[in-house]
Scaffold this motif. Structure first.
Motif, PDB file in Angstrom:
ATOM      1  N   ASP A  52       0.845  -1.193   0.000  1.00  0.00           N
ATOM      2  CA  ASP A  52       0.000   0.000   0.000  1.00  0.00           C
ATOM      3  C   ASP A  52       0.880   1.242   0.000  1.00  0.00           C
ATOM      4  O   ASP A  52       1.964   1.247   0.581  1.00  0.00           O
ATOM      5  CB  ASP A  52      -0.909   0.029   1.227  1.00  0.00           C
ATOM      6  N   SER A  53       0.397   2.287  -0.650  1.00  0.00           N
ATOM      7  CA  SER A  53       1.074   3.575  -0.615  1.00  0.00           C
ATOM      8  C   SER A  53       0.061   4.650  -0.263  1.00  0.00           C
ATOM      9  O   SER A  53      -1.149   4.414  -0.306  1.00  0.00           O
ATOM     10  CB  SER A  53       1.729   3.885  -1.964  1.00  0.00           C
ATOM     11  N   TRP A  54       0.547   5.827   0.068  1.00  0.00           N
ATOM     12  CA  TRP A  54      -0.320   6.907   0.528  1.00  0.00           C
ATOM     13  C   TRP A  54      -0.911   7.643  -0.662  1.00  0.00           C
ATOM     14  O   TRP A  54      -0.180   8.166  -1.504  1.00  0.00           O
ATOM     15  CB  TRP A  54       0.470   7.868   1.403  1.00  0.00           C
ATOM     16  N   ASP A  55      -2.244   7.650  -0.752  1.00  0.00           N
ATOM     17  CA  ASP A  55      -2.920   8.413  -1.788  1.00  0.00           C
ATOM     18  C   ASP A  55      -3.087   9.846  -1.276  1.00  0.00           C
ATOM     19  O   ASP A  55      -3.848  10.092  -0.338  1.00  0.00           O
ATOM     20  CB  ASP A  55      -4.284   7.798  -2.094  1.00  0.00           C
ATOM     21  N   PHE A  56      -2.379  10.771  -1.873  1.00  0.00           N
ATOM     22  CA  PHE A  56      -2.309  12.126  -1.323  1.00  0.00           C
ATOM     23  C   PHE A  56      -3.638  12.881  -1.378  1.00  0.00           C
ATOM     24  O   PHE A  56      -4.004  13.544  -0.405  1.00  0.00           O
ATOM     25  CB  PHE A  56      -1.191  12.909  -2.019  1.00  0.00           C
ATOM     26  N   PRO A  57      -4.411  12.832  -2.467  1.00  0.00           N
ATOM     27  CA  PRO A  57      -5.679  13.579  -2.468  1.00  0.00           C
ATOM     28  C   PRO A  57      -6.678  13.081  -1.430  1.00  0.00           C
ATOM     29  O   PRO A  57      -7.362  13.876  -0.786  1.00  0.00           O
ATOM     30  CB  PRO A  57      -6.206  13.383  -3.888  1.00  0.00           C
ATOM     31  N   SER A  58      -6.780  11.745  -1.240  1.00  0.00           N
ATOM     32  CA  SER A  58      -7.765  11.209  -0.300  1.00  0.00           C
ATOM     33  C   SER A  58      -7.197  11.016   1.096  1.00  0.00           C
ATOM     34  O   SER A  58      -7.944  10.713   2.033  1.00  0.00           O
ATOM     35  CB  SER A  58      -8.314   9.869  -0.809  1.00  0.00           C
ATOM     36  N   ALA A  59      -5.861  11.187   1.256  1.00  0.00           N
ATOM     37  CA  ALA A  59      -5.198  11.075   2.559  1.00  0.00           C
ATOM     38  C   ALA A  59      -5.494   9.729   3.225  1.00  0.00           C
ATOM     39  O   ALA A  59      -5.974   9.655   4.354  1.00  0.00           O
ATOM     40  CB  ALA A  59      -5.598  12.223   3.465  1.00  0.00           C
ATOM     41  N   ARG A  60      -5.180   8.629   2.510  1.00  0.00           N
ATOM     42  CA  ARG A  60      -5.355   7.304   3.084  1.00  0.00           C
ATOM     43  C   ARG A  60      -4.462   6.319   2.340  1.00  0.00           C
ATOM     44  O   ARG A  60      -3.974   6.592   1.235  1.00  0.00           O
ATOM     45  CB  ARG A  60      -6.808   6.856   2.986  1.00  0.00           C
ATOM     46  N   TRP A  61      -4.226   5.165   2.974  1.00  0.00           N
ATOM     47  CA  TRP A  61      -3.441   4.105   2.345  1.00  0.00           C
ATOM     48  C   TRP A  61      -4.292   3.391   1.306  1.00  0.00           C
ATOM     49  O   TRP A  61      -5.413   3.000   1.583  1.00  0.00           O
ATOM     50  CB  TRP A  61      -2.951   3.113   3.395  1.00  0.00           C
ATOM     51  N   GLU A  62      -3.735   3.216   0.110  1.00  0.00           N
ATOM     52  CA  GLU A  62      -4.448   2.531  -0.962  1.00  0.00           C
ATOM     53  C   GLU A  62      -3.474   1.661  -1.743  1.00  0.00           C
ATOM     54  O   GLU A  62      -2.249   1.822  -1.654  1.00  0.00           O
ATOM     55  CB  GLU A  62      -5.122   3.535  -1.900  1.00  0.00           C
ATOM     56  N   ASN A  63      -4.051   0.766  -2.554  1.00  0.00           N
ATOM     57  CA  ASN A  63      -3.226  -0.132  -3.362  1.00  0.00           C
ATOM     58  C   ASN A  63      -3.370   0.118  -4.857  1.00  0.00           C
ATOM     59  O   ASN A  63      -2.418   0.037  -5.608  1.00  0.00           O
ATOM     60  CB  ASN A  63      -3.573  -1.591  -3.053  1.00  0.00           C
ATOM     61  N   GLY A  64      -4.581   0.406  -5.320  1.00  0.00           N
ATOM     62  CA  GLY A  64      -4.808   0.594  -6.746  1.00  0.00           C
ATOM     63  C   GLY A  64      -5.022   2.046  -7.108  1.00  0.00           C
ATOM     64  O   GLY A  64      -5.695   2.781  -6.397  1.00  0.00           O
ATOM     65  N   ASN A  65      -4.429   2.468  -8.221  1.00  0.00           N
ATOM     66  CA  ASN A  65      -4.599   3.830  -8.738  1.00  0.00           C
ATOM     67  C   ASN A  65      -4.249   4.883  -7.684  1.00  0.00           C
ATOM     68  O   ASN A  65      -4.985   5.842  -7.462  1.00  0.00           O
ATOM     69  CB  ASN A  65      -6.019   4.049  -9.243  1.00  0.00           C
ATOM     70  N   VAL A  66      -3.130   4.696  -7.013  1.00  0.00           N
ATOM     71  CA  VAL A  66      -2.673   5.648  -5.998  1.00  0.00           C
ATOM     72  C   VAL A  66      -2.163   6.910  -6.686  1.00  0.00           C
ATOM     73  O   VAL A  66      -1.373   6.846  -7.623  1.00  0.00           O
ATOM     74  CB  VAL A  66      -1.552   5.026  -5.141  1.00  0.00           C
ATOM     75  N   ARG A  67      -2.608   8.062  -6.195  1.00  0.00           N
ATOM     76  CA  ARG A  67      -2.233   9.342  -6.807  1.00  0.00           C
ATOM     77  C   ARG A  67      -1.184  10.040  -5.952  1.00  0.00           C
ATOM     78  O   ARG A  67      -1.385  10.248  -4.758  1.00  0.00           O
ATOM     79  CB  ARG A  67      -3.479  10.211  -6.969  1.00  0.00           C
ATOM     80  N   ILE A  68      -0.072  10.381  -6.574  1.00  0.00           N
ATOM     81  CA  ILE A  68       1.052  10.970  -5.861  1.00  0.00           C
ATOM     82  C   ILE A  68       1.567  12.184  -6.633  1.00  0.00           C
ATOM     83  O   ILE A  68       1.449  12.250  -7.858  1.00  0.00           O
ATOM     84  CB  ILE A  68       2.198   9.955  -5.684  1.00  0.00           C
TER      85      ILE A  68
END
Length: 380
Positions: free
Chosen positions: A46-62
Motif C-alpha cells: 500500500d502507498s499513501w494516496d495524497f488527495p484522499s489522505a489514506r493508504w491505498e493499493n490501486g490507482n494511488v495518486r502521488i
C-alpha cells in the motif's frame, strides 16, 4: 445353515479394513487443511494516496515533485515461504534446521519506462524499517517513529533483526515484466530469531501478525520530468519473496502523472457517425488551465495528442465543476482506440485519466456509461 469358514474370515478382515481405510481417507483430507493453515496470506503493498489522505493499493495518486512517497507492506512469516537458506544454517533436508522467523524479500521500484523509452520513474528509496501494522490506521504517512520496531540498515554487527546489504541498496536491474525497462531493487533480510531456537526474540512485541515493512521512495524532480518526459504507463512498486517457492509479487499501482487541482467526475467515449465523441465532467477546477486528449491504438501504444490547442477550463479558479465534449473526427470506422484525458494546472502539473476504450462506428463504447451526450462540437 452351513458355517462358511472362509466367509467368516472375509467379514472379519473387512471390518478392520473399513476402519483403516476410513482413517486413511480422513488423514488425506486433513493433510491439505493443515498445509493451508500453515500458509499465511501476505497483503498487497500500500502507498499513501495524497488527495484522499489514506493508504491505498490501486490507482494511488502521488505528486511528481521530487519528493518522497511512503509504502507499507504486511509481512507474515511462513516456513514454506520466507525461510532464508543463508540464516541459521538452514538445510531443506533437515526438518528442524533454520528458523521459521527469518526471511528475505525484494523491494523494487519502477525506474525507467519502456514506453516512451527513458521516461523517469522512482529514483531511490530510504527509511527501510519494520513497523507495527497499526501504521495503516495513521493519518500521517511519515510518522514512522510512532510505530517503529527496528531499522533495516546495512549491518554493523550480527545482532540485527532487519538488514539491508550494502551492495543491494537500490541496485538497477533489468525489468522483466510490466511497463518498465529498468527498476531499482533493495534486498532486505529479516531474522526475528537470532539464536535460531524457533522462538521470536524478546523485545519485538506482538509480532507477527503485526509486522509491517515501511519504506519511502523519491519521485522524479520537475527538471527530470521536463527533460526526460513523463512516465507514460502504469508505475509500480513491489515486494517479492526471495525463494523459489514464492507465490509472486505484491504490487501497488500509481496514477502515472500525479496530483493536480482537478477532480474528475466522469470520462466517457461513444461512437458517432462522424467519429468518436469524448465527454467528461469535473467536480471542481481550482487552478485548472485546461485539457488535452491523447489517443493510442493499444493500451501500451504510443500516445498521440489529437486536440490542436489546449481545451480551456470553463471555471478557472472555481471549486465548481463543468461538462465538456470533444469530437475525434479523425477516428477510422471500425478501429478500436484508447483515449486518455490530461488535465493541466497553473503550476505546470498534469494528470492523465483513462483509458476509455471505444470501437469507432460500433454501437457501444467500453467502459462508457449511458448518459444523454452533449451536443457534438469541439470543446464548446
Amino acid at each position: 445353515m452351513k458355517y462358511d469358514v472362509k466367509e467368516s474370515w472375509r467379514r472379519l478382515f473387512k471390518s478392520p479394513m473399513r476402519v483403516v481405510l476410513a482413517l486413511v481417507v480422513l488423514a488425506l483430507l486433513l493433510v491439505p487443511i493443515a498445509v493451508q493453515a500453515d500458509l499465511k496470506t501476505i497483503r498487497a503493498v500500500d502507498s499513501w494516496d495524497f488527495p484522499s489522505a489514506r493508504w491505498e493499493n490501486g490507482n494511488v495518486r502521488i505528486p511528481w515533485d521530487g519528493g518522497w512517497v511512503p509504502f507499507v507492506h504486511e509481512l507474515v512469516f511462513d516456513s514454506q515461504i520466507l525461510e532464508d537458506p543463508a540464516v541459521c544454517g538452514y538445510d531443506p533436508n533437515i526438518t528442524d534446521s533454520g528458523t521459521e522467523w527469518a526471511g528475505t524479500f525484494y523491494y523494487g521500484l519502477y525506474h525507467v519506462d519502456n514506453a516512451p523509452l527513458g521516461a523517469p520513474g522512482f529514483q531511490e528509496s530510504r527509511q527501510w524499517s519494520l513497523v507495527d501494522c497499526a501504521m495503516y490506521d495513521s493519518d500521517d504517512p511519515f510518522d514512522r517513529a510512532s510505530y517503529f520496531i527496528t531499522e533495516c540498515e546495512p549491518p554493523d554487527n550480527v545482532d540485527d533483526w532487519c538488514v539491508v546489504e550494502t551492495a543491494d541498496q537500490d541496485v538497477e536491474v533489468p525489468c522483466t515484466t510490466g511497463n518498465c525497462e529498468w527498476e531499482i531493487v533493495t534486498t532486505v533480510k529479516v531474522n526475528l530469531d537470532l539464536d535460531c531456537n524457533h522462538v521470536i526474540d524478546p523485545g519485538l512485541g506482538a509480532v507477527p501478525p503485526n509486522l509491517c515493512f515501511y519504506a519511502q521512495a523519491r519521485t522524479p524532480t520537475p527538471d527530470q520530468i521536463t527533460a526526460e518526459g513523463m512516465w507514460a504507463q502504469t508505475l509500480q512498486a513491489r515486494v517479492s519473496q526471495g525463494l523459489e517457492e514464492a507465490t509472486g509479487d505484491r504490487t501497488v499501482s500509481f496514477d502515472h502523472t500525479g496530483v493536480t487541482a482537478v477532480e474528475l467526475a466522469a470520462f466517457d467515449a461513444a461512437p458517432q457517425d462522424n467519429g468518436v465523441l469524448l465527454t467528461w465532467e469535473t467536480a471542481s477546477e481550482v487552478d485548472n488551465l485546461g485539457f488535452n486528449i491523447y489517443r493510442a491504438d493499444a493500451q501500451v501504444g504510443a500516445l498521440i495528442k489529437i486536440n490542436p490547442n489546449l481545451i480551456p477550463a470553463k471555471n478557472l479558479g472555481s471549486s465548481m465543476g463543468a461538462a465538456y465534449s470533444f469530437l475525434d473526427d479523425s477516428a477510422v470506422p471500425g478501429a478500436t482506440y484508447y483515449y486518455w484525458l490530461e488535465d493541466l494546472d497553473m503550476s505546470g502539473a498534469s494528470a492523465k485519466h483513462g483509458p476509455v476504450i471505444v470501437q469507432a462506428g460500433a454501437a457501444k463504447a467500453l467502459p462508457g456509461r449511458r448518459r444523454p451526450p452533449p451536443m457534438p462540437g469541439n470543446a464548446y
